[in-house]
Design a protein around this motif. Structure first.
Motif, PDB file in Angstrom:
ATOM      1  N   ARG A   4       0.969  -1.260  -0.087  1.00  0.00           N
ATOM      2  CA  ARG A   4       0.050   0.124  -0.099  1.00  0.00           C
ATOM      3  C   ARG A   4       0.861   1.199  -0.054  1.00  0.00           C
ATOM      4  O   ARG A   4       0.663   2.153  -0.617  1.00  0.00           O
ATOM      5  CB  ARG A   4      -0.777   0.027   1.161  1.00  0.00           C
ATOM      6  N   LYS A   5       1.873   1.185   0.888  1.00  0.00           N
ATOM      7  CA  LYS A   5       2.907   2.313   0.791  1.00  0.00           C
ATOM      8  C   LYS A   5       3.547   2.648  -0.527  1.00  0.00           C
ATOM      9  O   LYS A   5       3.559   3.679  -1.009  1.00  0.00           O
ATOM     10  CB  LYS A   5       3.959   2.121   1.682  1.00  0.00           C
ATOM     11  N   GLU A   6       3.798   1.593  -1.254  1.00  0.00           N
ATOM     12  CA  GLU A   6       4.632   1.642  -2.507  1.00  0.00           C
ATOM     13  C   GLU A   6       3.452   1.858  -3.579  1.00  0.00           C
ATOM     14  O   GLU A   6       3.782   1.998  -4.779  1.00  0.00           O
ATOM     15  CB  GLU A   6       5.380   0.190  -2.881  1.00  0.00           C
ATOM     16  N   GLN A   7       2.254   1.667  -3.184  1.00  0.00           N
ATOM     17  CA  GLN A   7       1.246   1.817  -4.212  1.00  0.00           C
ATOM     18  C   GLN A   7       1.172   0.873  -5.264  1.00  0.00           C
ATOM     19  O   GLN A   7       1.156   1.052  -6.567  1.00  0.00           O
ATOM     20  CB  GLN A   7       1.122   3.287  -4.844  1.00  0.00           C
ATOM     21  N   GLY A   8       1.655  -0.241  -4.814  1.00  0.00           N
ATOM     22  CA  GLY A   8       1.755  -1.564  -5.524  1.00  0.00           C
ATOM     23  C   GLY A   8       0.749  -2.519  -5.339  1.00  0.00           C
ATOM     24  O   GLY A   8      -0.495  -2.159  -4.778  1.00  0.00           O
ATOM     25  N   LYS A   9       0.912  -3.641  -5.704  1.00  0.00           N
ATOM     26  CA  LYS A   9      -0.121  -4.679  -5.409  1.00  0.00           C
ATOM     27  C   LYS A   9       0.003  -5.720  -4.278  1.00  0.00           C
ATOM     28  O   LYS A   9       1.377  -5.827  -4.199  1.00  0.00           O
ATOM     29  CB  LYS A   9      -0.202  -5.375  -6.900  1.00  0.00           C
ATOM     30  N   PHE A  10      -0.599  -6.318  -3.862  1.00  0.00           N
ATOM     31  CA  PHE A  10      -0.850  -7.008  -2.714  1.00  0.00           C
ATOM     32  C   PHE A  10      -1.478  -8.708  -3.309  1.00  0.00           C
ATOM     33  O   PHE A  10      -2.494  -8.423  -3.610  1.00  0.00           O
ATOM     34  CB  PHE A  10      -1.326  -6.817  -1.485  1.00  0.00           C
ATOM     35  N   ILE A  11      -0.550  -9.515  -3.267  1.00  0.00           N
ATOM     36  CA  ILE A  11      -1.200 -11.094  -3.611  1.00  0.00           C
ATOM     37  C   ILE A  11      -1.371 -11.832  -2.510  1.00  0.00           C
ATOM     38  O   ILE A  11      -0.595 -11.820  -1.642  1.00  0.00           O
ATOM     39  CB  ILE A  11       0.092 -11.161  -4.763  1.00  0.00           C
ATOM     40  N   LEU A  12      -2.330 -12.464  -2.457  1.00  0.00           N
ATOM     41  CA  LEU A  12      -2.648 -13.653  -1.633  1.00  0.00           C
ATOM     42  C   LEU A  12      -2.488 -14.937  -2.428  1.00  0.00           C
ATOM     43  O   LEU A  12      -3.089 -14.972  -3.390  1.00  0.00           O
ATOM     44  CB  LEU A  12      -4.042 -13.592  -1.107  1.00  0.00           C
ATOM     45  N   ARG A  13      -1.460 -15.849  -1.955  1.00  0.00           N
ATOM     46  CA  ARG A  13      -1.182 -16.855  -2.474  1.00  0.00           C
ATOM     47  C   ARG A  13      -1.230 -18.071  -1.696  1.00  0.00           C
ATOM     48  O   ARG A  13      -0.882 -18.024  -0.468  1.00  0.00           O
ATOM     49  CB  ARG A  13       0.197 -17.043  -3.255  1.00  0.00           C
ATOM     50  N   ILE A  14      -2.142 -19.001  -1.824  1.00  0.00           N
ATOM     51  CA  ILE A  14      -2.305 -20.220  -0.766  1.00  0.00           C
ATOM     52  C   ILE A  14      -1.121 -21.387  -1.252  1.00  0.00           C
ATOM     53  O   ILE A  14      -1.426 -21.689  -2.297  1.00  0.00           O
ATOM     54  CB  ILE A  14      -3.778 -20.849  -1.038  1.00  0.00           C
ATOM     55  N   ILE A  70      -8.505 -18.693   6.720  1.00  0.00           N
ATOM     56  CA  ILE A  70      -7.637 -17.651   6.428  1.00  0.00           C
ATOM     57  C   ILE A  70      -8.138 -16.315   5.557  1.00  0.00           C
ATOM     58  O   ILE A  70      -7.831 -15.267   6.120  1.00  0.00           O
ATOM     59  CB  ILE A  70      -6.364 -18.214   5.765  1.00  0.00           C
ATOM     60  N   LEU A  71      -9.037 -16.940   4.781  1.00  0.00           N
ATOM     61  CA  LEU A  71      -9.820 -15.701   4.002  1.00  0.00           C
ATOM     62  C   LEU A  71     -10.859 -14.836   4.965  1.00  0.00           C
ATOM     63  O   LEU A  71     -10.674 -13.775   5.118  1.00  0.00           O
ATOM     64  CB  LEU A  71     -10.596 -16.354   2.773  1.00  0.00           C
ATOM     65  N   ASP A  72     -11.398 -15.573   5.745  1.00  0.00           N
ATOM     66  CA  ASP A  72     -12.067 -14.736   6.814  1.00  0.00           C
ATOM     67  C   ASP A  72     -11.258 -14.029   7.630  1.00  0.00           C
ATOM     68  O   ASP A  72     -11.757 -12.821   7.924  1.00  0.00           O
ATOM     69  CB  ASP A  72     -12.970 -16.045   7.587  1.00  0.00           C
ATOM     70  N   GLY A  73     -10.056 -14.430   8.164  1.00  0.00           N
ATOM     71  CA  GLY A  73      -9.410 -13.680   8.975  1.00  0.00           C
ATOM     72  C   GLY A  73      -9.095 -12.302   8.262  1.00  0.00           C
ATOM     73  O   GLY A  73      -8.741 -11.487   8.877  1.00  0.00           O
ATOM     74  N   MET A  74      -8.445 -12.436   7.035  1.00  0.00           N
ATOM     75  CA  MET A  74      -8.001 -11.522   6.361  1.00  0.00           C
ATOM     76  C   MET A  74      -8.985 -10.350   6.045  1.00  0.00           C
ATOM     77  O   MET A  74      -8.857  -9.325   6.255  1.00  0.00           O
ATOM     78  CB  MET A  74      -7.357 -11.843   4.685  1.00  0.00           C
ATOM     79  N   LYS A  75     -10.424 -10.940   5.809  1.00  0.00           N
ATOM     80  CA  LYS A  75     -11.357 -10.082   5.438  1.00  0.00           C
ATOM     81  C   LYS A  75     -11.729  -9.262   6.848  1.00  0.00           C
ATOM     82  O   LYS A  75     -12.003  -7.971   6.643  1.00  0.00           O
ATOM     83  CB  LYS A  75     -12.637 -11.030   4.950  1.00  0.00           C
ATOM     84  N   LEU A  86      -7.306  -6.754   5.284  1.00  0.00           N
ATOM     85  CA  LEU A  86      -6.181  -6.735   4.835  1.00  0.00           C
ATOM     86  C   LEU A  86      -6.566  -7.445   3.183  1.00  0.00           C
ATOM     87  O   LEU A  86      -6.872  -8.582   2.925  1.00  0.00           O
ATOM     88  CB  LEU A  86      -5.181  -7.669   5.113  1.00  0.00           C
ATOM     89  N   ASP A  87      -7.245  -6.461   2.320  1.00  0.00           N
ATOM     90  CA  ASP A  87      -7.407  -6.631   1.087  1.00  0.00           C
ATOM     91  C   ASP A  87      -6.441  -6.958   0.075  1.00  0.00           C
ATOM     92  O   ASP A  87      -5.458  -6.431   0.114  1.00  0.00           O
ATOM     93  CB  ASP A  87      -8.435  -5.691   0.388  1.00  0.00           C
ATOM     94  N   TYR A  88      -6.602  -7.785  -0.884  1.00  0.00           N
ATOM     95  CA  TYR A  88      -5.478  -8.073  -1.841  1.00  0.00           C
ATOM     96  C   TYR A  88      -6.051  -7.737  -3.319  1.00  0.00           C
ATOM     97  O   TYR A  88      -7.294  -7.817  -3.624  1.00  0.00           O
ATOM     98  CB  TYR A  88      -5.106  -9.686  -1.905  1.00  0.00           C
ATOM     99  N   ASP A  89      -5.023  -7.669  -3.971  1.00  0.00           N
ATOM    100  CA  ASP A  89      -5.448  -7.129  -5.592  1.00  0.00           C
ATOM    101  C   ASP A  89      -5.312  -8.222  -6.551  1.00  0.00           C
ATOM    102  O   ASP A  89      -5.750  -8.246  -7.455  1.00  0.00           O
ATOM    103  CB  ASP A  89      -4.187  -6.019  -5.899  1.00  0.00           C
ATOM    104  N   GLU A  90      -4.720  -9.365  -5.996  1.00  0.00           N
ATOM    105  CA  GLU A  90      -4.552 -10.434  -6.871  1.00  0.00           C
ATOM    106  C   GLU A  90      -4.759 -11.633  -5.980  1.00  0.00           C
ATOM    107  O   GLU A  90      -4.345 -11.853  -4.929  1.00  0.00           O
ATOM    108  CB  GLU A  90      -3.650 -10.595  -7.743  1.00  0.00           C
ATOM    109  N   GLY A  91      -5.537 -12.778  -6.637  1.00  0.00           N
ATOM    110  CA  GLY A  91      -5.541 -14.180  -5.759  1.00  0.00           C
ATOM    111  C   GLY A  91      -6.883 -14.172  -5.198  1.00  0.00           C
ATOM    112  O   GLY A  91      -7.869 -13.540  -5.591  1.00  0.00           O
ATOM    113  N   PRO A  92      -7.221 -14.987  -4.415  1.00  0.00           N
ATOM    114  CA  PRO A  92      -6.015 -16.119  -3.903  1.00  0.00           C
ATOM    115  C   PRO A  92      -5.703 -17.127  -4.999  1.00  0.00           C
ATOM    116  O   PRO A  92      -6.444 -17.637  -5.847  1.00  0.00           O
ATOM    117  CB  PRO A  92      -6.667 -16.931  -2.738  1.00  0.00           C
TER     118      PRO A  92
END
Length: 462
Positions: free
Chosen positions: A29-39, A55-60, A64-70
Motif C-alpha cells: 500500500r505504501k509503495e502503491q503497488g499490488k498485494f497478492i494472496l497465494r495459498i 484464512i480468508l475470513d481472518g484477512m477479511k 487486509l484486502d488483496y489485489d490478486e488471488g487467491p
RNA sequence: GUCGCCUUCGUCUAUCGGUUAGGACCCCAGGUUUUCAUCCUGGUAAGAGGAGUUCGAUUCUCCUAGGCGAUGCCA
C-alpha cells in the motif's frame, strides 16, 4: 511493486501470520503497488479447504484486502513440472532413489560425528529416471544477500545440500514452488517470517540456476509468547478470529500488531492511513517480540472510546447476536454505547453491560446486594419510588434532582442514595452515572427494579 | 551436534559515539468522580557477561553465554 502473503492452509490464520500479512500489505500500500494472496497448498496431506476459508475470513475481518488471488499452488502443478523438467534437462537437477531409511541413518551418522546433517549426493551421478528430484546445489562459494530487515546474511554453499524439489509422486515441494511463483507473479519484495531465512540461500541458488532476477527479501522476526517460547495455543488465543470473538476491534489488533516489531518514535496509536504513510521496512526490528495481552486490551479500549459510532455498532452487532441481546424496542443504541464506551475494554464486556438496558433480571449480584440492600436503605428506596412514580418528565436532570431531594429528605449523603439505586438499576452495581442510566433504562423498568430491591430487603428482614 | 539469526525496564520500544538512557503497557501512590471506569499527577523498573577500538561506548569489532530458527519426500 508487488508483495504477497503466502500462507499454507493447515489451520486458522494466527497472530504471527496476520502480522506478516499486515507488513506485506502495508509495504504494498505504501509503495502503491499490488498485494497478492497465494495459498501454498502443495502438501495435500495437511492442507484443507476449511483452513483456506479460515484464512480468508481472518484477512477479511482485518481488512487486509488483496489485489490478486487467491492463487492456489495446486492449480499450478503443470507449471512447476515444466520448471523441474527444464532443470533436469539442463542437468541442474537429478533423480534420487535413496530410501528414507538410508537418509535417516546418514543423518544420524553425520550428527554423531558433529557434522551438519545433509544429503551426501549418493545419487548425483547415477542418471536415474525415477524417484525424487534433487536440485544440484553449488558445492563451493557462499550465498550472500542483503536482507531489508536483518542486513547482510551470508551462508556457505557447503552448508547446503541438494534439496528435494519434487517428491517421488511428482508433486513439487515448497522451495521450488515459492521460487517459481514469486518469479511468475513478479514479486519485488518477499516479506515473510524469519523462520525462512535458512531457506533463502537455497532459493537464491534456484533463482540463479533458472536465470531469474532476485526479488528483495525482508525477514520479519517471530512473535513469541510471554514466556519467550514460540507463540502457541497454551499462550491463549492465537487465532485471529478468536480475537474477534473475544471482543477486539480489528483496528486495535492491527495497531497492536504493527507496533510489535515496528515503531515510529514514541507514537503508539496509528490509524490505518498513518500506518501506510509511516511504515518502512528499515524501521522493523530484528529481535523477536512477545505477545502482550494487556497492551492489546489497552489499545482496544482506546479504539472503543474513540471509534466512529456507526463502525462501533457494526462491530458490536456480532456480539449482540451471540449474546442474544435484542435492542429493538429498547433505548437508542447510540446513547447506550456512548454511556458504555468509556468503561468497556472489549465488545464482549460492552454487550454484557448492555443487557441491563434491554433485558429484565430477577436477581441482584449477591455480594453487592448484601452490602447495599440493608434495612436502612428501605426508606430511601421507598422515597425514590414515591417520587419517580409521580415524575412526568423522565429526563436525567429531573432524575438527578430527585436523588438530591431524597438525600435532603432523608438527611443522608449522595452515596447513601446513589449506591443502592445504582445496584437496583444494574443488578451488578456496575453502571455509569445513575441519572443518565436511569433515563435510558426507562421509567417503568426503573420502578420495577426499585420494587425488586424492596422485595430483597423485605426478604432478608424475615 | 552443526549452521543461521537475535540480545535496552516484567512486556513493546526510542537512541542513528557524548542523554539525569526517553515513551507506552502493566504495577504502585495520590487527585478528580455518588460506584466502576474514564481523566490528571507522580513513582518503581533496563543496556546479558567479558575483551578491544575511541578522549568517550547502549551505540562499532571480537569472544562467551542465553534465546529462537533451520537441519523433512512440511511450509
Amino acid at each position: 511493486m508487488k508483495s504477497r502473503f503466502a500462507p499454507s492452509p493447515t489451520g486458522y490464520l494466527h497472530i504471527g501470520g496476520a502480522r506478516t500479512a499486515l507488513f506485506a500489505w502495508l509495504w504494498a500500500r505504501k509503495e502503491q503497488g499490488k498485494f497478492i494472496l497465494r495459498i501454498e497448498d502443495t502438501d495435500r496431506e495437511r492442507s484443507n479447504q476449511a483452513s483456506v476459508d479460515a484464512i480468508l475470513d481472518g484477512m477479511k475481518w482485518l481488512g487486509l484486502d488483496y489485489d490478486e488471488g487467491p492463487y492456489y499452488q495446486t492449480d499450478r502443478f503443470d507449471r512447476y513440472k515444466i520448471v523441474v523438467q527444464q532443470l533436469l534437462e539442463e542437468d541442474k537437477a537429478y533423480y534420487c532413489e535413496c530410501s528414507q531409511e538410508r537418509l535417516q541413518t546418514l543423518r544420524d551418522k553425520l550428527m554423531a560425528k558433529g557434522e551438519k546433517a545433509k544429503y551426501d549426493g549418493h545419487c548425483q551421478h547415477k542418471n536415474l529416471t525415477a524417484g525424487v528430484v534433487r536440485f544440484r546445489n553449488p558445492a563451493e562459494g557462499n550465498v550472500v544477500f542483503s536482507d531489508l530487515v536483518k542486513g547482510e546474511i551470508s551462508v556457505h554453499n557447503k552448508e547446503l545440500d541438494d534439496l528435494i524439489i519434487a517428491r517421488s509422486d511428482g508433486t513439487p515441494t515448497y522451495n521450488l514452488t515459492v521460487v517459481v511463483d514469486d518469479h511468475d507473479m513478479e514479486i519485488d519484495c518477499v516479506i515473510r517470517g524469519d523462520d525462512h531465512i535458512n531457506n533463502t540461500p537455497r532459493q537464491i541458488n534456484l533463482y540463479e540456476a533458472l536465470g531469474w532476477d532476485l526479488p528483495a527479501f525482508a525477514h520479519l522476526p517471530m512473535i513469541l509468547g510471554g514466556d519467550g517460547a514460540r507463540l502457541s495455543k497454551r499462550h491463549g488465543a492465537v487465532s485471529v478470529m478468536a480475537y474477534r470473538d473475544a471482543g477486539f476491534l480489528p483496528e486495535a489488533l492491527l495497531n497492536y500488531l504493527v507496533r510489535l516489531g515496528w515503531s515510529h518514535g514514541d507514537q503508539e496509536v496509528f490509524s490505518i492511513d498513518e500506518m501506510i504513510r509511516l511504515f518502512d521496512l528499515k524501521d522493523v526490528n530484528k529481535a523477536p517480540g512477545s505477545f502482550n495481552q494487556d497492551k492489546l486490551l489497552w489499545l482496544n479500549q482506546e479504539y472503543i472510546k474513540t471509534a466512529d459510532m456507526t463502525h462501533l455498532i457494526e462491530q458490536l452487532d456480532w456480539h449482540l447476536n451471540s449474546q442474544a441481546i435484542d435492542v429493538s424496542g429498547g433505548p437508542d443504541i447510540t446513547k447506550v454505547v456512548d454511556v458504555l464506551r468509556e468503561r468497556s475494554k472489549t465488545l464482549v464486556e460492552m454487550a454484557q453491560s448492555m443487557k441491563m438496558f434491554y433485558q429484565d433480571f430477577d436477581r441482584f449480584d449477591e455480594k453487592a446486594a448484601s452490602n447495599q440492600f440493608k434495612p436502612s436503605a428501605e426508606p430511601i428506596i421507598k422515597a425514590l419510588i414515591d417520587h419517580y412514580s409521580q415524575l412526568e418528565d423522565w429526563s436525567s436532570t429531573e432524575i438527578h434532582d430527585i436523588v438530591k431531594t431524597v438525600c435532603d429528605e432523608q438527611g443522608v449523603g449522595f452515596g447513601k442514595v446513589g449506591q443502592p439505586f445504582r445496584l437496583a438499576l444494574s443488578g451488578t452495581g456496575n453502571a455509569g452515572s445513575i441519572d443518565v442510566v436511569a433515563e435510558l433504562v426507562g421509567k417503568e423498568r426503573t420502578l420495577a427494579r426499585l420494587k425488586l430491591a424492596l422485595d430483597y430487603i423485605a426478604q432478608i428482614d424475615n
